[in-house]
Design a protein around this motif. Structure first.
Motif, mmCIF file in Angstrom:
data_model
loop_
_atom_site.group_PDB
_atom_site.id
_atom_site.type_symbol
_atom_site.label_atom_id
_atom_site.label_comp_id
_atom_site.label_asym_id
_atom_site.label_seq_id
_atom_site.Cartn_x
_atom_site.Cartn_y
_atom_site.Cartn_z
ATOM 1 N N ARG A 45 -25.861 -1.894 2.761
ATOM 2 C CA ARG A 45 -25.768 -0.639 2.006
ATOM 3 C C ARG A 45 -24.879 0.366 2.749
ATOM 4 N NH1 ARG A 45 -31.200 -1.991 0.111
ATOM 5 N NH2 ARG A 45 -32.113 -1.257 2.067
ATOM 6 N N GLU A 46 -25.018 0.431 4.062
ATOM 7 C CA GLU A 46 -24.150 1.312 4.849
ATOM 8 C C GLU A 46 -22.691 0.894 4.697
ATOM 9 O OE1 GLU A 46 -24.573 4.069 6.571
ATOM 10 O OE2 GLU A 46 -26.683 4.172 5.969
ATOM 11 N N GLU A 53 -27.513 1.310 -5.715
ATOM 12 C CA GLU A 53 -28.817 1.222 -6.377
ATOM 13 C C GLU A 53 -28.926 -0.056 -7.183
ATOM 14 O OE1 GLU A 53 -30.073 3.580 -10.144
ATOM 15 O OE2 GLU A 53 -30.711 4.787 -8.415
ATOM 16 N N THR A 107 -29.365 -3.050 -4.844
ATOM 17 C CA THR A 107 -30.727 -3.079 -4.301
ATOM 18 C C THR A 107 -31.718 -3.610 -5.330
ATOM 19 O OG1 THR A 107 -30.230 -1.235 -2.810
ATOM 20 C CG2 THR A 107 -32.554 -1.669 -3.289
ATOM 21 N N GLU A 163 -33.296 -9.469 3.793
ATOM 22 C CA GLU A 163 -33.952 -8.163 3.923
ATOM 23 C C GLU A 163 -33.456 -7.429 5.170
ATOM 24 O OE1 GLU A 163 -38.183 -8.818 1.572
ATOM 25 O OE2 GLU A 163 -38.068 -9.346 3.699
ATOM 26 N N ARG A 213 -21.428 2.049 1.345
ATOM 27 C CA ARG A 213 -21.164 3.493 1.302
ATOM 28 C C ARG A 213 -19.782 3.813 1.859
ATOM 29 N NH1 ARG A 213 -26.734 3.513 3.406
ATOM 30 N NH2 ARG A 213 -28.111 3.902 1.623
ATOM 31 N N THR A 218 -30.540 -7.720 6.465
ATOM 32 C CA THR A 218 -29.135 -7.357 6.241
ATOM 33 C C THR A 218 -28.985 -6.220 5.238
ATOM 34 O OG1 THR A 218 -28.549 -9.680 6.629
ATOM 35 C CG2 THR A 218 -26.870 -8.322 5.598
ATOM 36 N N ALA A 219 -30.004 -5.952 4.454
ATOM 37 C CA ALA A 219 -29.873 -5.058 3.303
ATOM 38 C C ALA A 219 -29.378 -3.668 3.679
ATOM 39 C CB ALA A 219 -31.202 -4.964 2.546
ATOM 40 N N GLU A 220 -30.007 -3.029 4.642
ATOM 41 C CA GLU A 220 -29.588 -1.668 4.975
ATOM 42 C C GLU A 220 -28.210 -1.627 5.630
ATOM 43 O OE1 GLU A 220 -29.194 2.221 4.834
ATOM 44 O OE2 GLU A 220 -30.688 1.010 3.767
ATOM 45 N N PRO A 221 -27.896 -2.525 6.563
ATOM 46 C CA PRO A 221 -26.514 -2.554 7.057
ATOM 47 C C PRO A 221 -25.486 -2.778 5.947
ATOM 48 C CG PRO A 221 -27.929 -3.783 8.543
ATOM 49 C CD PRO A 221 -28.776 -3.422 7.356
#
Length: 222
Positions: free
Chosen positions: A93-94, A5, A8, A86, A97, A88-91
């Protein structure tokens, strides 16, 4: 602290900070990273995320690795860099995790470097910055060796290497934020001397250079 968080939120702040600026503003030098312009530093930030997701991340984040990120994007404008970050952001975050939130440290430090270059203060009391201060003061402590105790005292945060603040041989007093930046090697020797209320900080200066030499000139983001 939720590191993902915080990463992000920092990414969104940085995009708002640099996106849409005239090209001449993105070509100013970054005092905290004097070899780089704003666009260069942003290229590194974007490239770090891309490389981490790709599995290309040396343990020491060495200069060859970071400079390669900048050189590969030398002809990219800010809009292109924003689009890559933008995407790259979700990969990323994965990846965090699964592997931990190390990237939050890079974005937290460099957000403030960019703010200093652009004279746009902000985000000086985030959970990420507070957590990073604790990490880096631990690194400073490891560099102190057998030196007598030193105390860092802010408005609401304080730390002493051993014993109590009252008994510390050296006492450095500044804002919580300035002390956070100091333990991340983002304040000059002159600033540390100026903030010293008791004792001689000179023998301790090398311990603050955990990310390389201390800056030659005073730094500020306010």
């Amino acid at each position: 602290m939720d590191g993902i968080e915080q990463w992000t939120a920092a990414q969104q702040r940085v995009i708002a900070l640099v996106g849409g600026r005239p090209a001449e503003e993105t070509e100013v030098r970054v005092p905290a990273c004097p070899d780089w312009t704003v666009r260069d530093l942003f290229s590194h930030m974007v490239g770090l995320g891309t490389d981490v997701v790709a599995g290309d991340e040396p343990d020491d984040h060495n200069e060859t690795w970071t400079q390669k990120q900048v050189a590969a994007r030398a002809d990219h404008d800010i809009a292109t860099l924003v689009a890559e970050w933008e995407a790259t952001a979700e990969p990323l975050r994965e990846w965090m995790r699964a592997n931990g939130t190390r990237p939050v440290g890079d974005v937290t430090i460099h957000e403030q470097d960019l703010r200093g270059a652009l004279n746009e203060p902000g985000a000086q009391d985030t959970p990420a910055l507070a957590a990073l201060r604790e990490t880096f003061v631990g690194r400073v402590e490891k560099e102190l060796g057998d030196l007598p105790p030193i105390a860092l005292v802010g408005e609401s945060w304080q730390w002493v290497s051993s014993g109590s603040v009252d008994d510390a041989a050296v006492l450095v007093r500044a804002s919580d934020f300035d002390l956070a930046r100091a333990v991340m090697s983002r304040r000059s020797a002159n600033q540390l001397r100026t903030w010293t209320e008791r004792g001689d900080v000179e023998p301790y200066l090398d311990a603050f250079a955990v990310l390389g030499g201390l800056p030659d000139s005073d730094l500020t983001e306010s």
